[in-house]
Design a protein around this motif. Structure first.
Motif, short mmCIF file in Angstrom:
data_model
loop_
_atom_site.label_atom_id
_atom_site.label_comp_id
_atom_site.label_asym_id
_atom_site.label_seq_id
_atom_site.Cartn_x
_atom_site.Cartn_y
_atom_site.Cartn_z
N ALA A 1 14.28 46.88 9.98
CA ALA A 1 13.27 47.17 8.96
C ALA A 1 11.99 47.66 9.63
N THR A 2 11.53 48.83 9.20
CA THR A 2 10.25 49.36 9.64
C THR A 2 9.52 49.86 8.41
N SER A 3 8.26 49.51 8.32
CA SER A 3 7.48 49.93 7.17
C SER A 3 7.07 51.39 7.35
N ILE A 4 7.30 52.17 6.30
CA ILE A 4 6.90 53.58 6.32
C ILE A 4 6.03 53.85 5.10
N THR A 5 5.18 54.83 5.21
CA THR A 5 4.36 55.26 4.08
C THR A 5 4.77 56.67 3.72
N LEU A 6 5.28 56.82 2.49
CA LEU A 6 5.70 58.13 1.99
C LEU A 6 4.62 58.67 1.08
N MET A 7 4.44 59.99 1.09
CA MET A 7 3.50 60.65 0.18
C MET A 7 4.33 61.18 -0.99
N VAL A 8 4.08 60.65 -2.18
CA VAL A 8 4.83 61.05 -3.36
C VAL A 8 3.98 62.04 -4.14
N ASN A 9 4.47 63.27 -4.25
CA ASN A 9 3.77 64.32 -5.00
C ASN A 9 4.24 64.28 -6.44
N GLY A 10 3.33 64.02 -7.37
CA GLY A 10 3.66 63.96 -8.78
C GLY A 10 3.63 65.34 -9.42
N ALA A 11 4.06 65.39 -10.68
CA ALA A 11 4.09 66.65 -11.43
C ALA A 11 2.69 67.20 -11.65
N ASP A 12 1.69 66.32 -11.66
CA ASP A 12 0.30 66.76 -11.87
C ASP A 12 -0.36 67.23 -10.58
N GLY A 13 0.38 67.24 -9.47
CA GLY A 13 -0.15 67.71 -8.19
C GLY A 13 -0.83 66.63 -7.38
N GLU A 14 -0.92 65.41 -7.91
CA GLU A 14 -1.58 64.31 -7.21
C GLU A 14 -0.61 63.66 -6.23
N SER A 15 -1.08 63.37 -5.00
CA SER A 15 -0.25 62.68 -4.00
C SER A 15 -0.58 61.19 -4.02
N ILE A 16 0.47 60.38 -4.02
CA ILE A 16 0.32 58.92 -4.04
C ILE A 16 0.97 58.36 -2.79
N PRO A 17 0.24 57.63 -1.95
CA PRO A 17 0.88 57.00 -0.79
C PRO A 17 1.62 55.73 -1.23
N VAL A 18 2.87 55.58 -0.80
CA VAL A 18 3.67 54.41 -1.12
C VAL A 18 4.21 53.83 0.18
N SER A 19 3.86 52.57 0.48
CA SER A 19 4.37 51.90 1.68
C SER A 19 5.57 51.05 1.31
N ILE A 20 6.65 51.17 2.10
CA ILE A 20 7.91 50.48 1.81
C ILE A 20 8.72 50.37 3.09
N ASP A 21 9.65 49.41 3.16
CA ASP A 21 10.54 49.28 4.31
C ASP A 21 11.56 50.41 4.30
N SER A 22 11.92 50.89 5.47
CA SER A 22 12.91 51.97 5.56
C SER A 22 14.29 51.50 5.13
N THR A 23 14.53 50.19 5.13
CA THR A 23 15.83 49.66 4.71
C THR A 23 15.92 49.46 3.21
N ALA A 24 14.82 49.71 2.48
CA ALA A 24 14.83 49.57 1.02
C ALA A 24 15.62 50.71 0.39
N THR A 25 16.07 50.48 -0.83
CA THR A 25 16.84 51.51 -1.53
C THR A 25 15.90 52.45 -2.27
N VAL A 26 16.44 53.58 -2.71
CA VAL A 26 15.67 54.54 -3.50
C VAL A 26 15.25 53.88 -4.81
N LYS A 27 16.10 53.01 -5.35
CA LYS A 27 15.76 52.28 -6.58
C LYS A 27 14.51 51.42 -6.36
N ASP A 28 14.39 50.78 -5.19
CA ASP A 28 13.20 49.99 -4.86
C ASP A 28 11.97 50.89 -4.82
N LEU A 29 12.11 52.08 -4.22
CA LEU A 29 11.01 53.04 -4.15
C LEU A 29 10.59 53.46 -5.55
N LYS A 30 11.56 53.72 -6.42
CA LYS A 30 11.22 54.11 -7.80
C LYS A 30 10.47 53.00 -8.52
#
Length: 162
Positions: free
Chosen positions: A87-116
């Motif tokens: 497990a390593t914590s990563i921060t992903l930049m999520v680009n929304g439909a409105d053009g806004e970027s949201i930083p999301v920190s999560i473990d790399s072993t997490a599932t896509v469902k957890d990210l959602k």
């Protein structure tokens, strides 16, 4: 003479105790170190069929844990969680439909469902309506881990609302 008597008595007691333990172990078919069992060991159960290989990132060192505990899928970092990836914590930049970027920190072993779920907490967009796509146009599947897509710290994921 007293020492000799004590030695004979102790040796006899140890020998009787060893024989007793050996007989009990043989009756219960429990192997005891140094005593061969008269009964053959039961055959091992057949191995389950191998699961198809999923794409994974570079091999990570094994994480120490308790291998006898049941797996806790979707809960990385807990005892019993799969140990194949570290497990390593990563921060992903999520680009929304409105053009806004949201930083999301999560473990790399997490599932896509957890990210959602984390994205839903920050944006209010229901997880069931989210579609996530990597910068290389790969759609993320809910049951897969982030590490299986080789997502790293600072990567951009695009959010589309279905």
């Amino acid at each position: 003479m007293r020492v000799q008597h004590h030695a004979q008595h102790t040796l006899g007691t140890r020998l009787r105790r060893g024989v007793t333990v050996g007989l009990i172990a043989a009756a219960m078919a429990v192997p005891v170190a140094g005593i061969a069992s008269a009964q053959p060991a039961p055959p091992a159960p057949p191995a389950p069929p191998a699961a198809p290989a999923a794409p994974v990132g570079p091999e990570a060192p094994a994480v120490p844990g308790a291998p006898g505990l049941p797996a806790a899928p979707g809960l990385p970092g807990l005892p019993g969680a799969p140990l194949a990836e570290s497990a390593t914590s990563i921060t992903l930049m999520v680009n929304g439909a409105d053009g806004e970027s949201i930083p999301v920190s999560i473990d790399s072993t997490a599932t896509v469902k957890d990210l959602k779920g984390l994205i839903q907490e920050q944006t209010g967009v229901p997880a069931a309506e989210q579609q996530l796509v990597t910068a290389s146009d790969v759609e993320l599947v809910d049951s897969e881990t982030l590490a299986s897509y080789e997502l790293a710290d600072g990567d951009i994921v695009t959010l589309a609302v279905a």
